[in-house]
Design an enzyme around this catalytic site. Structure first.
Site, PDB file in Angstrom:
ATOM      1  N   PHE A 126       0.859  -1.181   0.000  1.00  9.70           N
ATOM      2  CA  PHE A 126       0.000   0.000   0.000  1.00  9.70           C
ATOM      3  C   PHE A 126       0.903   1.243   0.000  1.00  9.70           C
ATOM      4  O   PHE A 126       1.858   1.311   0.774  1.00  9.70           O
ATOM      5  CB  PHE A 126      -0.937  -0.005   1.214  1.00  9.70           C
ATOM      6  CG  PHE A 126      -1.953   1.086   1.142  1.00  9.70           C
ATOM      7  CD1 PHE A 126      -3.007   1.011   0.244  1.00  9.70           C
ATOM      8  CD2 PHE A 126      -1.846   2.204   1.946  1.00  9.70           C
ATOM      9  CE1 PHE A 126      -3.936   2.039   0.145  1.00  9.70           C
ATOM     10  CE2 PHE A 126      -2.773   3.232   1.849  1.00  9.70           C
ATOM     11  CZ  PHE A 126      -3.817   3.146   0.952  1.00  9.70           C
ATOM     12  N   ASP A 197       0.900  -4.208   9.024  1.00 10.06           N
ATOM     13  CA  ASP A 197      -0.284  -3.373   8.789  1.00 10.06           C
ATOM     14  C   ASP A 197      -1.482  -4.314   8.664  1.00 10.06           C
ATOM     15  O   ASP A 197      -1.547  -5.142   7.749  1.00 10.06           O
ATOM     16  CB  ASP A 197      -0.096  -2.535   7.515  1.00 10.06           C
ATOM     17  CG  ASP A 197      -1.257  -1.558   7.285  1.00 10.06           C
ATOM     18  OD1 ASP A 197      -2.386  -1.833   7.760  1.00 10.06           O
ATOM     19  OD2 ASP A 197      -1.037  -0.528   6.620  1.00 10.06           O
ATOM     20  N   TYR A 222     -11.690   2.494   9.821  1.00 12.82           N
ATOM     21  CA  TYR A 222     -12.886   2.808   9.021  1.00 12.82           C
ATOM     22  C   TYR A 222     -13.259   1.733   8.014  1.00 12.82           C
ATOM     23  O   TYR A 222     -14.208   1.911   7.263  1.00 12.82           O
ATOM     24  CB  TYR A 222     -12.737   4.163   8.313  1.00 12.82           C
ATOM     25  CG  TYR A 222     -11.462   4.388   7.526  1.00 12.82           C
ATOM     26  CD1 TYR A 222     -11.301   3.836   6.268  1.00 12.82           C
ATOM     27  CD2 TYR A 222     -10.440   5.174   8.041  1.00 12.82           C
ATOM     28  CE1 TYR A 222     -10.139   4.055   5.541  1.00 12.82           C
ATOM     29  CE2 TYR A 222      -9.275   5.392   7.327  1.00 12.82           C
ATOM     30  CZ  TYR A 222      -9.124   4.831   6.078  1.00 12.82           C
ATOM     31  OH  TYR A 222      -7.981   5.039   5.376  1.00 12.82           O
ATOM     32  N   LYS A 223     -12.513   0.635   7.992  1.00 11.37           N
ATOM     33  CA  LYS A 223     -12.858  -0.429   7.029  1.00 11.37           C
ATOM     34  C   LYS A 223     -13.768  -1.443   7.726  1.00 11.37           C
ATOM     35  O   LYS A 223     -14.927  -1.157   8.013  1.00 11.37           O
ATOM     36  CB  LYS A 223     -11.575  -1.055   6.497  1.00 11.37           C
ATOM     37  CG  LYS A 223     -10.637  -0.060   5.811  1.00 11.37           C
ATOM     38  CD  LYS A 223      -9.396  -0.761   5.323  1.00 11.37           C
ATOM     39  CE  LYS A 223      -8.345   0.200   4.840  1.00 11.37           C
ATOM     40  NZ  LYS A 223      -8.727   0.901   3.617  1.00 11.37           N
ATOM     41  N   ARG A 370     -12.546  -4.482  -7.323  1.00 11.28           N
ATOM     42  CA  ARG A 370     -12.379  -5.082  -5.994  1.00 11.28           C
ATOM     43  C   ARG A 370     -13.752  -5.268  -5.356  1.00 11.28           C
ATOM     44  O   ARG A 370     -14.559  -4.350  -5.317  1.00 11.28           O
ATOM     45  CB  ARG A 370     -11.524  -4.126  -5.165  1.00 11.28           C
ATOM     46  CG  ARG A 370     -10.704  -4.763  -4.104  1.00 11.28           C
ATOM     47  CD  ARG A 370      -9.671  -3.792  -3.567  1.00 11.28           C
ATOM     48  NE  ARG A 370     -10.233  -2.524  -3.095  1.00 11.28           N
ATOM     49  CZ  ARG A 370      -9.711  -1.815  -2.099  1.00 11.28           C
ATOM     50  NH1 ARG A 370      -8.637  -2.229  -1.473  1.00 11.28           N
ATOM     51  NH2 ARG A 370     -10.250  -0.672  -1.735  1.00 11.28           N
TER      52      ARG A 370
END
Ligand SMILES: Cc1ncc(COP(=O)(O)O)c(C=O)c1O
Length: 411
Positions: A126, A197, A222-223, A370
């Site tokens: 990422f 992560d 927030y995921k 995705r």
């Protein structure tokens, strides 16, 4: 045998996690397959924010730092996340963003290995991992350098030069899962430390930081944790490092006694030293309501349902649209997180057209569609209906209309 819609409804009727869907305020007509990017609104969040705003802030005013226990929110929420990531409650703290937490912990880990010169990671990680690590190297006058090595070669690249191995446990684009225990063990064999992560892992699959011997970790609120847009992130410091690791952002909230207002910095004991400034209490309140969507939820059941949903999706796509997409995630469910990625040269336009039908996934450049399968609220029948709509988008080639090719700022 390809599952029918009736089969999917039967699977939903027998789903031990079906109770959790009621916890979310999902819009009518939408099939939301993007909870891996932004979790949906939990029903309890609205009331919790109203209480925090109107009572705690409005009526309690500054007294609420004590009376509503605002001051302990970072540790209180951290302890709740600990259960989801196989950590002890006092090893986890909620603060800042994932990027800032990565900066703090990668810097702290590197400082624990001052004689070493390499931070090891993988290309295509990422972007924030790569950018933050590049920034740390630059700040240290390039006494440390960032080395990127393809995932298959990481084990062999771990040598006595490596200070820290920084990896994303579940890859954001492909959903590929790293073997955290094996890589951590190999890192420790050569004397290196690890920073994981967990942004695409936490709340998506069981994580066992303590069992893996992990040193440090960060992750997103927030995921899968449903904490709301830009929710605070979390960080993990293994108990054995808690008194040795130092935050490079030595702010007053991480001081041993912030309200003594002394001139000299002295870090708090334990993970609390990784605080920097005053936490956003409104954001903490929303995250706490998000975490409650995991109450009474068994992560083994989450993992089993996630595998079932993603297997169903792949089977339906391959049956209805043979040869149209390339599977860009591992085929073996044990090696995938809770998402399935499909590659297609017109990926952006196809996803835009699909979103217009009410099926929300996302697109990652250059060509990845995705789809996230979040077991708390996604049903088997949603997967069935989503593939039916994808089939319709492909059948009449509506995605070729130029309006679907116009890129929005956020994809
Ligand atoms: C692996 C990973 N790390 C970090 C982040 C986000 O970091 P931040 O909270 O700093 O925006 C994301 C967001 O998508 C991510 O996928």
């Amino acid at each position: 045998l390809i599952p029918t819609r009736a089969d999917c409804l039967a699977l939903d009727a027998a789903d031990p996690l079906a109770f959790a869907r009621e916890r979310f305020a999902l819009p009518d007509g939408v099939i939301y397959l993007d909870g891996n990017s932004l979790g949906p609104l939990p029903k309890a969040t609205t009331e919790r924010l109203r209480r925090t705003v109107e009572q705690e802030w409005g009526q309690g005013l500054i007294r609420s730092w004590n009376e509503a226990d605002w001051i302990n929110a970072p540790l209180r929420l951290g302890a709740k996340i600990a259960r989801l990531i196989g950590a002890r409650p006092h090893e986890v703290l909620v603060a800042d963003s994932t990027s800032v937490n990565l900066y703090k912990l990668a810097s702290a880990a590197a400082a624990l290995r001052p004689e070493r010169s390499v931070i090891l990671t993988e290309p295509g990680n990422f972007p924030t991992e790569l950018y933050i690590l590049q920034g740390i190297a630059e700040q240290l006058g390039h006494k440390l350098r960032v080395r990127t090595v393809a995932r298959d070669a990481l084990k062999d690249a771990l040598d006595a030069e490596v200070a820290v191995l920084v990896l994303t446990h579940v890859h954001y684009k492909s959903g590929e899962v790293h073997d955290m225990a094996a890589l951590t063990a190999r890192a420790h064999e050569v004397g290196a430390l690890t920073v994981w992560d967990l942004s695409h892992s936490t709340g998506a699959l069981p994580v066992e930081l303590n069992a893996a011997g992990a040193d440090f970790a960060v992750g997103c609120g927030y995921k899968y944790l449903n904490g709301g847009p830009g929710a605070p992130a979390f960080l993990y410091v293994a108990e054995r490092w808690a008194e040795a690791a130092r935050s490079p952002l030595s702010g007053w909230m991480g001081h041993a006694a912030p309200f003594e207002f002394v001139d000299d910095y002295r870090p708090a004991s334990g993970v609390a030293r990784m605080l920097c400034g005053t936490p956003s209490i409104l954001a903490m309140a929303a995250l706490e309501a998000g975490l409650a969507t995991f109450d009474e939820v068994d992560m083994a059941q989450v993992r089993a349902k996630s595998a079932a949903l993603s297997e169903l999706f792949i089977a339906l796509v391959e049956a209805r649209l043979p040869g149209v997409f390339e599977l860009a995630s591992p085929r073996e469910p044990a090696l995938r997180g809770s998402q399935v990625s499909l590659a297609h040269p017109h990926g952006y336009a196809i996803m835009s057209a699909l979103i217009e039908t009410g099926v929300i996934g996302d697109f990652r450049a250059p060509d990845i569609l995705r789809f996230g399968f979040t077991p708390l609220y996604t049903r088997h029948v949603d997967v069935f209906d989503a593939v039916e709509r994808l089939d319709a988008v492909m059948a009449d080639r509506r995605f070729e209309h130029p309006r679907y090719a116009e890129r929005a700022a956020v994809t």
